[in-house]
Design an enzyme around this catalytic site. Structure first.
Site, PDB file in Angstrom:
ATOM      1  N   CYS A 164       0.815  -1.234   0.000  1.00 17.12           N
ATOM      2  CA  CYS A 164       0.000   0.000   0.000  1.00 17.12           C
ATOM      3  C   CYS A 164       0.832   1.259   0.000  1.00 17.12           C
ATOM      4  O   CYS A 164       0.333   2.325  -0.360  1.00 17.12           O
ATOM      5  CB  CYS A 164      -0.886   0.031   1.237  1.00 17.12           C
ATOM      6  SG  CYS A 164      -2.152  -1.188   1.137  1.00 17.12           S
TER       7      CYS A 164
HETATM    8  N1  CO8 Z   1     -20.923  -9.599   3.693  1.00 24.05           N
HETATM    9  C1  CO8 Z   1     -21.637  -9.726   4.794  1.00 24.05           C
HETATM   10  N2  CO8 Z   1     -21.113  -9.841   6.028  1.00 24.05           N
HETATM   11  C2  CO8 Z   1     -19.775  -9.841   6.134  1.00 24.05           C
HETATM   12  C3  CO8 Z   1     -18.939  -9.719   5.010  1.00 24.05           C
HETATM   13  C4  CO8 Z   1     -19.552  -9.595   3.739  1.00 24.05           C
HETATM   14  N3  CO8 Z   1     -18.854  -9.461   2.602  1.00 24.05           N
HETATM   15  N4  CO8 Z   1     -17.650  -9.739   5.407  1.00 24.05           N
HETATM   16  C5  CO8 Z   1     -17.674  -9.880   6.741  1.00 24.05           C
HETATM   17  N5  CO8 Z   1     -18.956  -9.958   7.183  1.00 24.05           N
HETATM   18  C6  CO8 Z   1     -19.439 -10.157   8.568  1.00 24.05           C
HETATM   19  C7  CO8 Z   1     -18.389 -10.803   9.458  1.00 24.05           C
HETATM   20  O1  CO8 Z   1     -18.408 -12.196   9.348  1.00 24.05           O
HETATM   21  C8  CO8 Z   1     -18.814 -10.314  10.817  1.00 24.05           C
HETATM   22  O2  CO8 Z   1     -19.872 -11.130  11.285  1.00 24.05           O
HETATM   23  P1  CO8 Z   1     -19.969 -11.490  12.858  1.00 24.05           P
HETATM   24  O3  CO8 Z   1     -20.107 -10.171  13.560  1.00 24.05           O
HETATM   25  O4  CO8 Z   1     -21.184 -12.351  12.912  1.00 24.05           O
HETATM   26  O5  CO8 Z   1     -18.676 -12.172  13.182  1.00 24.05           O
HETATM   27  C9  CO8 Z   1     -19.372  -8.938  10.562  1.00 24.05           C
HETATM   28  O6  CO8 Z   1     -19.704  -8.907   9.164  1.00 24.05           O
HETATM   29  C10 CO8 Z   1     -18.341  -7.875  10.843  1.00 24.05           C
HETATM   30  O7  CO8 Z   1     -17.086  -8.288  10.235  1.00 24.05           O
HETATM   31  P2  CO8 Z   1     -15.773  -7.538  10.462  1.00 24.05           P
HETATM   32  O8  CO8 Z   1     -15.586  -7.252  11.926  1.00 24.05           O
HETATM   33  O9  CO8 Z   1     -14.649  -8.245   9.734  1.00 24.05           O
HETATM   34  O10 CO8 Z   1     -16.123  -6.198   9.681  1.00 24.05           O
HETATM   35  P3  CO8 Z   1     -15.427  -4.832   9.750  1.00 24.05           P
HETATM   36  O11 CO8 Z   1     -16.428  -3.841  10.194  1.00 24.05           O
HETATM   37  O12 CO8 Z   1     -14.109  -4.864  10.441  1.00 24.05           O
HETATM   38  O13 CO8 Z   1     -15.107  -4.572   8.205  1.00 24.05           O
HETATM   39  C11 CO8 Z   1     -13.180  -4.636   6.747  1.00 24.05           C
HETATM   40  C12 CO8 Z   1     -14.229  -5.428   7.497  1.00 24.05           C
HETATM   41  C13 CO8 Z   1     -13.918  -3.796   5.719  1.00 24.05           C
HETATM   42  C14 CO8 Z   1     -12.230  -5.575   6.050  1.00 24.05           C
HETATM   43  C15 CO8 Z   1     -12.445  -3.721   7.727  1.00 24.05           C
HETATM   44  O14 CO8 Z   1     -11.993  -4.441   8.837  1.00 24.05           O
HETATM   45  C16 CO8 Z   1     -11.257  -3.030   7.103  1.00 24.05           C
HETATM   46  O15 CO8 Z   1     -11.341  -2.384   6.076  1.00 24.05           O
HETATM   47  N6  CO8 Z   1     -10.118  -3.082   7.754  1.00 24.05           N
HETATM   48  C17 CO8 Z   1      -8.917  -2.416   7.274  1.00 24.05           C
HETATM   49  C18 CO8 Z   1      -8.280  -3.280   6.310  1.00 24.05           C
HETATM   50  C19 CO8 Z   1      -7.188  -2.610   5.541  1.00 24.05           C
HETATM   51  O16 CO8 Z   1      -6.988  -1.428   5.507  1.00 24.05           O
HETATM   52  N7  CO8 Z   1      -6.496  -3.424   4.891  1.00 24.05           N
HETATM   53  C20 CO8 Z   1      -5.510  -2.989   4.021  1.00 24.05           C
HETATM   54  C21 CO8 Z   1      -5.562  -3.915   2.899  1.00 24.05           C
HETATM   55  S1  CO8 Z   1      -4.876  -3.251   1.456  1.00 24.05           S
HETATM   56  C22 CO8 Z   1      -3.212  -3.395   1.540  1.00 24.05           C
HETATM   57  O17 CO8 Z   1      -2.604  -3.401   2.548  1.00 24.05           O
HETATM   58  C23 CO8 Z   1      -2.527  -3.574   0.220  1.00 24.05           C
HETATM   59  C24 CO8 Z   1      -2.088  -4.965   0.111  1.00 24.05           C
HETATM   60  C25 CO8 Z   1      -1.509  -5.201  -1.206  1.00 24.05           C
HETATM   61  C26 CO8 Z   1      -2.517  -5.187  -2.323  1.00 24.05           C
HETATM   62  C27 CO8 Z   1      -3.068  -6.512  -2.603  1.00 24.05           C
HETATM   63  C28 CO8 Z   1      -3.894  -6.470  -3.852  1.00 24.05           C
HETATM   64  C29 CO8 Z   1      -4.861  -7.644  -3.935  1.00 24.05           C
END
Ligand code: CO8
Length: 375
Positions: free
Chosen positions: A157
């Site tokens: 990133c």
């Molecule tokens: N649909 C429905 N429900 C879902 C989904 C979905 N798609 N996904 C998760 N849920 C559910 C979960 O199972 C969970 O259910 P329960 O409460 O029953 O356990 C509930 O929704 C809440 O889940 P989360 O706690 O995981 O949800 P969040 O509110 O945390 O949101 C995110 C998830 C959006 C992933 C969030 O945590 C986030 O954005 N975090 C930051 C991540 C980030 O910045 N990552 C950086 C990645 S990019 C990077 O570093 C570059 C890498 C290199 C590039 C690679 C290219 C491919």
């Protein structure tokens, strides 16, 4: 504070095709339903977990993403494939990633009023290159007819900001006069469209920036680079194990751990305070405070992350104008997000306006620049 080097042109190339949350979720859910039906007896016996369903409403609320651009849409929504179809090109044809890099580079060169003969270094800096060698940057350099040298950098990133840091240092040191930093983020081949928790996160794009000596810059929008700051701290919370060594491990070279995977909650909790502290400390190096900053070009991974970081810095919610968000249309484009925000939202800035460009993500890595509009 050095003001020897400037950003004199920004380029953004957006793929023509896109995928909405609704399309993506319909495809994932159809795949998951079929998987659960095919494995009904193991799931009922408790030996296999059922695939959970995805939801467009969750995606928009949890991330701010409504849609994403994609280099090749064909194949991604096909539940028998779940991966783009990108036909292999011959060695004597311009490679896919070089092509999108060249598209963005030409736009940045036009914005900076620069010809190939003005540029003497090319850095291709992104989350992943489609091959290890020859360097993508050297292929792009050749395609654009640039003399001098080029090299690739991979910092996930923070690849764009770290690439601009290196270009700035080269210009200040005198080892280059004018550097093209390009971020061809062809991320769709790395995304796991069968993983409910991450299938929605990424989009493809290419961005480019021209960095040159202040005394040669003659474009309409020139930004002095007041300084740069970088921080890395090892974490396994965002990881891909893809690489040649998989051949020697004798396991599936395209298994789930070879694609993008993350502990999204942990990333959110750990990276937000790190990024806010980093930016605060970078500004204080120049005796500046967040109140002095007119515009925030923040990394675009998650809208809630950006709001939390902005609140920590400003003590209030930023306006959409102060901290532009491009996630709704572009999704997370790895290192290119803050540069897209810059490309689309800088022309109204006026002389002496200060702005911060900051990336944060895998590594962990954080890279920032404080820039000032020149008159
Ligand atoms: N649909 C429905 N429900 C879902 C989904 C979905 N798609 N996904 C998760 N849920 C559910 C979960 O199972 C969970 O259910 P329960 O409460 O029953 O356990 C509930 O929704 C809440 O889940 P989360 O706690 O995981 O949800 P969040 O509110 O945390 O949101 C995110 C998830 C959006 C992933 C969030 O945590 C986030 O954005 N975090 C930051 C991540 C980030 O910045 N990552 C950086 C990645 S990019 C990077 O570093 C570059 C890498 C290199 C590039 C690679 C290219 C491919």
């Amino acid at each position: 504070m050095s003001e020897l080097s400037v950003i004199s042109g920004v380029g953004l190339w957006t793929p023509p095709e896109s995928i909405s949350n609704e399309e993506l979720v319909a495809s994932y859910n159809a795949w998951a339903e079929r998987y659960n039906l095919d494995h009904e007896s193991e799931i009922e016996a408790g030996t296999l977990d059922a695939k959970p369903m995805s939801s467009a409403a969750f995606i928009e609320k949890a991330s701010g993403i409504k849609s994403r651009y994609i280099y090749k849409k064909e194949g991604v929504l096909d539940i028998d494939r779940m991966c783009p179809v990108i036909p292999e090109r011959k060695d004597d044809e311009l490679s896919h990633q070089a092509e999108i890099a060249v598209n963005a580079a030409r736009k940045a060169m036009a914005a900076a009023n620069k010809q190939a003969s003005d540029i003497d270094a090319v850095i291709v800096s992104c989350a992943y290159t489609q091959r290890a060698y020859p360097s993508m940057a050297i292929e792009v350099q050749g395609a654009l007819g640039i003399e001098g040298f080029g090299f690739d950098m991979l910092v996930a990133c923070s690849a764009a900001t770290f690439g601009i840091h290196r270009a700035h240092e080269m210009v200040v040191a005198g080892s280059a006069k004018c550097v093209l930093v390009i971020n061809p983020e062809l991320v769709s081949p790395q995304a796991n469209y069968k993983d409910r928790d991450s299938h929605f996160i990424f989009g493809d794009v290419a961005t480019a920036i021209v960095i040159e000596r202040s005394d040669t810059a003659n474009s309409d929008h020139v930004y002095s680079i007041l300084g740069t700051k970088a921080k890395t701290q090892f974490s396994n919370n965002i990881r891909s194990n893809f690489g040649y060594i998989n051949r020697a491990h004798d396991n599936d070279p395209y298994g789930a751990d070879k694609l993008f995977q993350q502990q999204g909650r942990k990333v959110f909790k750990e990276v937000c305070p790190m990024a806010a502290e980093h930016i605060q400390s970078h500004l204080s190096d120049y005796e500046l405070t967040p109140e002095n900053v007119k515009r925030w070009f923040l990394h675009q991974a998650n809208i809630n992350m950006n709001q939390l970081i902005s609140r920590k810095l400003l003590g209030r919610d930023p306006s959409a104008e102060e901290a532009p968000i491009v996630l709704d249309k572009y999704a997370n484009t790895a290192s290119a997000g803050s540069i897209i925000a810059l490309a689309l939202n800088h022309e109204d800035l006026v002389k002496d306006d200060l702005a911060v460009i900051c990336s944060f993500g895998a590594g962990y890595s954080i890279g920032s620049l404080v820039i000032k509009k020149r008159g």
